[in-house]
Design an enzyme around this catalytic site. Structure first.
Site, PDB file in Angstrom:
ATOM      1  N   ALA A 339      22.474 -67.413   7.873  1.00  0.00           N
ATOM      2  CA  ALA A 339      23.142 -68.566   7.277  1.00  0.00           C
ATOM      3  C   ALA A 339      22.530 -68.940   5.946  1.00  0.00           C
ATOM      4  O   ALA A 339      23.172 -69.597   5.116  1.00  0.00           O
ATOM      5  CB  ALA A 339      23.083 -69.750   8.241  1.00  0.00           C
ATOM      6  N   MET A 340      21.278 -68.542   5.721  1.00  0.00           N
ATOM      7  CA  MET A 340      20.610 -68.830   4.454  1.00  0.00           C
ATOM      8  C   MET A 340      20.569 -67.597   3.559  1.00  0.00           C
ATOM      9  O   MET A 340      19.809 -67.542   2.603  1.00  0.00           O
ATOM     10  CB  MET A 340      19.193 -69.327   4.722  1.00  0.00           C
ATOM     11  CG  MET A 340      19.158 -70.644   5.484  1.00  0.00           C
ATOM     12  SD  MET A 340      17.476 -71.235   5.817  1.00  0.00           S
ATOM     13  CE  MET A 340      16.949 -70.023   7.032  1.00  0.00           C
ATOM     14  N   ASN A 362       7.386 -68.077  14.949  1.00  0.00           N
ATOM     15  CA  ASN A 362       7.037 -68.327  13.553  1.00  0.00           C
ATOM     16  C   ASN A 362       5.716 -69.083  13.433  1.00  0.00           C
ATOM     17  O   ASN A 362       5.024 -69.365  14.415  1.00  0.00           O
ATOM     18  CB  ASN A 362       8.165 -69.090  12.856  1.00  0.00           C
ATOM     19  CG  ASN A 362       8.441 -70.433  13.542  1.00  0.00           C
ATOM     20  OD1 ASN A 362       7.586 -70.993  14.236  1.00  0.00           O
ATOM     21  ND2 ASN A 362       9.654 -70.953  13.351  1.00  0.00           N
ATOM     22  N   CYS A 448       9.634 -59.306   8.676  1.00  0.00           N
ATOM     23  CA  CYS A 448      10.035 -60.547   9.354  1.00  0.00           C
ATOM     24  C   CYS A 448      10.938 -61.283   8.378  1.00  0.00           C
ATOM     25  O   CYS A 448      11.893 -60.691   7.878  1.00  0.00           O
ATOM     26  CB  CYS A 448       8.818 -61.352   9.781  1.00  0.00           C
ATOM     27  SG  CYS A 448       7.617 -61.668   8.464  1.00  0.00           S
TER      28      CYS A 448
END
Length: 858
Positions: A339-340, A362, A448
């Protein structure tokens, strides 16, 4: 009894000693480490002058900013003096006058601090003391929570907190102690040169030596059959978080590298971190691809670059190797990043590839997990920050009566922290990557989101498993500098330190918190990671996280599983982490190689590696940093731990050293073995020294024996010469007697020669050396001899009466008919009973000496 107020004229430099002197001798004997022996007064903040006896504790360029006298370390209930310097909190015991390690912590290692007012305790233990306490809680990044107690009606806590606020949050990078103390004797070489040296080793070009000129001239772009060193990022214009040089496939040009970088987040394109010297398989790293929400954005340059990682097997004659793309994130997180604009690769777009998700959380999850682990250890440790939480203290009353259900519930909080699960995830992912490279000769691309946290953990740990070189001191340094420092792990952001551009992403937990907070005396008190109120926005931007600490924890787990495979010990890892967290050296400052290069960190600050190396030199191979059981031949290849072995435990030397110091001595057995090995080595050296001495003595004896034998031979030769001289003397004596002369030998220094034709004649006396005559026939005197010879010439009638003369006359064939003796014209002489032809003359007798062989040998 209250202590008297110090006189204004008293020197501040002697204030610490004066404070101790104010205590009575009886109070000191009762215990200087207790609340009760301390009396207080209103003490203004002291000046920056160094108190008497403290200078010996300070490091180079370390200065005191504030002093708190009579402070109590609540963890151990010990009284002392608290100093705030420009580098650390320094706590010195009033009783022993020594530094208390638990209460001494570098400022950069402090995660947060706050003034606290405790609640009334539920037990009777401290009911008479706690109402008057003023507490300061210090939470460290190294697993400790410290609480200092101050008496009321003083301004000491205020001055200490003010100094901490100034020193723990420097506004500029240059204000850190690492820049203040200068490099001193711990100055290291250029890290970019060390990075090139590691590249050359990976490419099999170890004979080439990198230098500053190599970097300036850009002559470092070497290559082998498959890979090359590229300098396209030498000015950090392509990717500011990548190193100035990196390894890419030889078939990819620099123009294609620039094109591929635009398809990856933060331009962190796929580059090679490690390559197998035999099979050609590689470990590559990058950030996430910018595929977008629909996962349909593609890049030909990126796909070509990734495909070039899959070189042909068997020296270029076999099929192309398989490529695994290892995404360290959970799958749902990778999709959410779409989405980003981010996301993950599609195996249909990359040749012969397979996508694998590892599901590692994370940085925020890791930070919270570490905080929970720290709270658990502090709550149930032997030196808890509230002074009473451990079930081993105070009869176990804090465990709810010590019932089993209460104890089990408390211990289960270790699992709730999730720390060991996260460590296991990193270990399992790294072992899986190493197995693909070692067993299948496949290449693996790891990423990542940004490619500098989880990616670095997996790639560096897999390299450690694959390459025995990285399990040595030099190799471990090269691994950390390559994968963590050069490839831009943001150490400043993760540690809450200022960067070259300012205090970026500083943690709000370092700010001074409200004094309205409190510390609960219950073992189930709230988490120490709770931020101050009104900082919710700041919390969302907090990027502090113990990512590097977690990786070192993983290395310690491997060291526990493979104790023979590592040259360094667990104690080395602990000291290494302490140096990194303290920011005493410049190696781990800033967020990237570019920032460290711009700040000239390597020139302005000391080098951690030099410091640790000098520590090891101090004790040689028996230093605690060396692994006593290291055997490079036992594990000279890859380490591929099975899944059942990847069950991590607490790291006692690090996790328990502050809260459970006695139980943290897991290396005590190793220390005893090291001590025994050291004694054995000393005995071996002593034996070698004794053997060398014995060998020297033997050689000396042989030499003396040879000399003695030589002297014996010389003595025998001298004896022979003496016997020969005696025989010659006897022969001369008989020869002279045959002439009618009388010879007398004496031991005095002179000899006399008396000659007379008849007894009535006046004998001529000579008293000189007979060694030679001068041309006129006179005797020449020389050095005096110990032997004296007297020769007298007898009369003719005495000669005729001599039996030897009569025998000579009857037997001599040369005797004349008249009966007269023709000697010396007859050229005869008598030796014993035999006659030998002799051309005798007086001059010959004059020159005759005891060493001459005038008569020949018998």
């Amino acid at each position: 009894m209250a202590a008297p107020r110090p006189r204004p004229s008293r020197s501040r430099s002697a204030s610490l000693r004066g404070f101790v002197d104010q205590l009575s001798e009886s109070e000191k004997m009762e215990g200087a480490g207790n609340w009760d022996v301390l009396e207080w007064t209103k003490i203004e903040p002291v000046s920056r002058s160094v108190p008497y006896g403290i200078k010996e504790f300070l490091l180079e360029a370390e200065e005191i900013a504030a002093i708190g006298q009579g402070v109590v370390l609540v963890n151990t209930d010990e009284a002392g003096t608290l100093f705030v310097t420009n580098f650390r909190l320094l706590f010195v015991s009033e009783g022993t006058r020594k530094i208390i390690a638990l209460g001494t912590i570098p400022l950069a290692t402090i995660e947060k601090f706050s003034k606290q007012v405790p609640k009334n305790p539920s037990g009777p233990r401290q009911s008479d003391k706690t109402p008057s306490r003023r507490l300061l809680q210090v939470v460290g990044k190294d697993m400790r929570i410290i609480v200092f107690g101050f008496r009321p009606r003083t301004k000491q806590r205020r001055s200490v907190v003010a100094a901490l606020s100034r020193c723990t949050r420097p506004a500029r990078l240059w204000d850190l102690y690492a820049f203040t103390c200068a490099p001193s004797k711990f100055k290291g070489t250029n890290p970019r040169i060390r990075l090139l040296s590691e590249y050359f080793r990976l490419l099999g070009k170890g004979s080439y030596h990198a230098s500053s000129r190599t970097i300036e001239d850009r002559t470092f772009c070497l290559s082998n059959e498959w890979w090359r060193v590229s300098g396209v990022n030498s000015n950090y214009t392509m990717c500011p978080t990548y190193p100035f040089s990196f390894i890419v496939p030889k078939s990819i040009s620099d123009e294609e590298v620039l094109q591929a970088s635009t398809f990856r987040a933060r331009c962190r394109l796929p580059v090679i971190s490690w390559c197998h010297p035999g099979t050609g398989a590689v470990l590559a790293r990058s950030s996430q691809p910018l595929v977008g929400l629909m996962m349909n954005t593609r890049s030909n340059a990126d796909e070509k670059l990734v495909a070039a990682l899959c070189t042909q097997t068997a020296g270029g004659r076999g099929p192309r190797r398989k490529l695994y793309i290892a995404d360290a994130r959970p799958r749902k997180n990778a999709l959410a990043n779409g989405a980003m604009g981010g996301g993950s690769e599609s195996s249909s777009n990359y040749f012969q590839s397979e996508i694998v998700f590892f599901g590692i959380d994370n940085i925020h999850a890791m930070r919270d997990s570490f905080a929970r682990l720290r709270d658990y250890v502090d709550t149930h440790g032997a030196t808890s920050s509230d002074g009473m939480s451990s079930f081993l203290r105070n009869g176990g009353w804090t465990w709810g009566g010590g019932n089993l259900s209460s104890m089990s519930a408390s211990v289960s909080t270790l699992g709730d922290s999730g720390w060991l699960i996260h460590v296991q995830s990193v270990l399992a992912g790294s072992a899986w990557i190493a197995a693909r490279v070692a067993l299948e000769s496949s290449s693996v691309l790891v990423h990542c989101s940004d490619g500098w946290d989880r990616t670095t953990q997996l790639v560096s740990l897999a390299s450690l498993l694959l390459d025995p070189y990285y399990r040595t001191f030099n190799g471990f340094q090269a691994l950390v500098e390559k994968d963590w420092l050069a490839f831009g792990h943001p150490f400043s952001d993760r540690m809450g330190m200022p960067t070259i551009s300012g205090n970026s992403n500083a943690t709000p937990e370092l700010s001074r918190q409200s004094s309205s907070g409190n510390i609960s005396t219950s073992p189930m008190r709230s988490s120490s990671s709770t931020p101050a109120s009104g900082s919710s926005h700041a919390q969302t931007s907090n990027n502090c996280s113990p990512i590097f600490l977690q990786w070192v924890d993983c290395v310690s787990q491997l060291l526990r599983m493979y104790p023979f495979a590592f040259e360094f010990s667990s104690a080395f890892l602990v000291d290494f982490l302490d140096c990194m967290l303290s920011c005493r050296f410049g190696n781990f400052l800033c967020n990237s190689e570019k920032e460290r290069h711009q700040a000239s960190v390597s020139d302005a600050c000391g080098c951690l590696w030099v410091y640790l190396a000098e520590l090891r030199v101090s004790e040689g191979s028996f230093h605690v940093h060396y692994n006593l059981f290291y055997d490079p031949l036992k594990h000279d290849g890859s380490l591929l731990p099975p899944a059942a072995a990847l069950a991590p435990t607490l790291w006692p030397q690090f996790h328990l050293r502050w809260a459970c110091p006695s139980e943290a001595q897991a290396g005590e057995l190793e220390a005893q073995c090291r001590s025994m090995a050291k004694r054995y080595s000393e005995m071996k050296k002593t034996k070698e020294v004794a053997e060398r001495k014995a060998k020297d003595i033997t050689a000396s004896m042989e030499s003396l024996t040879a000399e003695l034998q030589k002297e014996k031979q010389l003595s025998c030769a001298a004896m022979d010469l003496s016997k020969r001289a005696s025989r010659e003397n006897a022969a001369i004596k008989r020869a002279i007697q045959s002439l009618g002369c009388k010879i007398n030998f004496s031991s005095n220094s002179d000899y006399a020669l008396e000659i007379g034709s008849t007894p009535d004649e006046i004998q001529q006396k000579f008293s000189s050396s007979p060694s030679r005559r001068d041309p006129d026939g006179n005797w020449q005197g020389e050095e005096k001899s110990d032997l004296s010879v007297s020769i007298s010439l007898l009369a003719d009638d005495a000669i005729s009466n001599n039996p030897i003369s009569r025998a000579c006359g009857t037997q001599c064939p040369l005797r004349t008919r008249e009966g007269g003796c023709k000697w010396p014209d007859g050229c005869c002489a008598q030796l014993g009973s035999q006659f030998v032809g002799l051309k005798a003359n007086f001059d010959a007798f004059d020159r005759l000496s005891i060493y001459d062989c005038y008569f020949g040998s018998e």
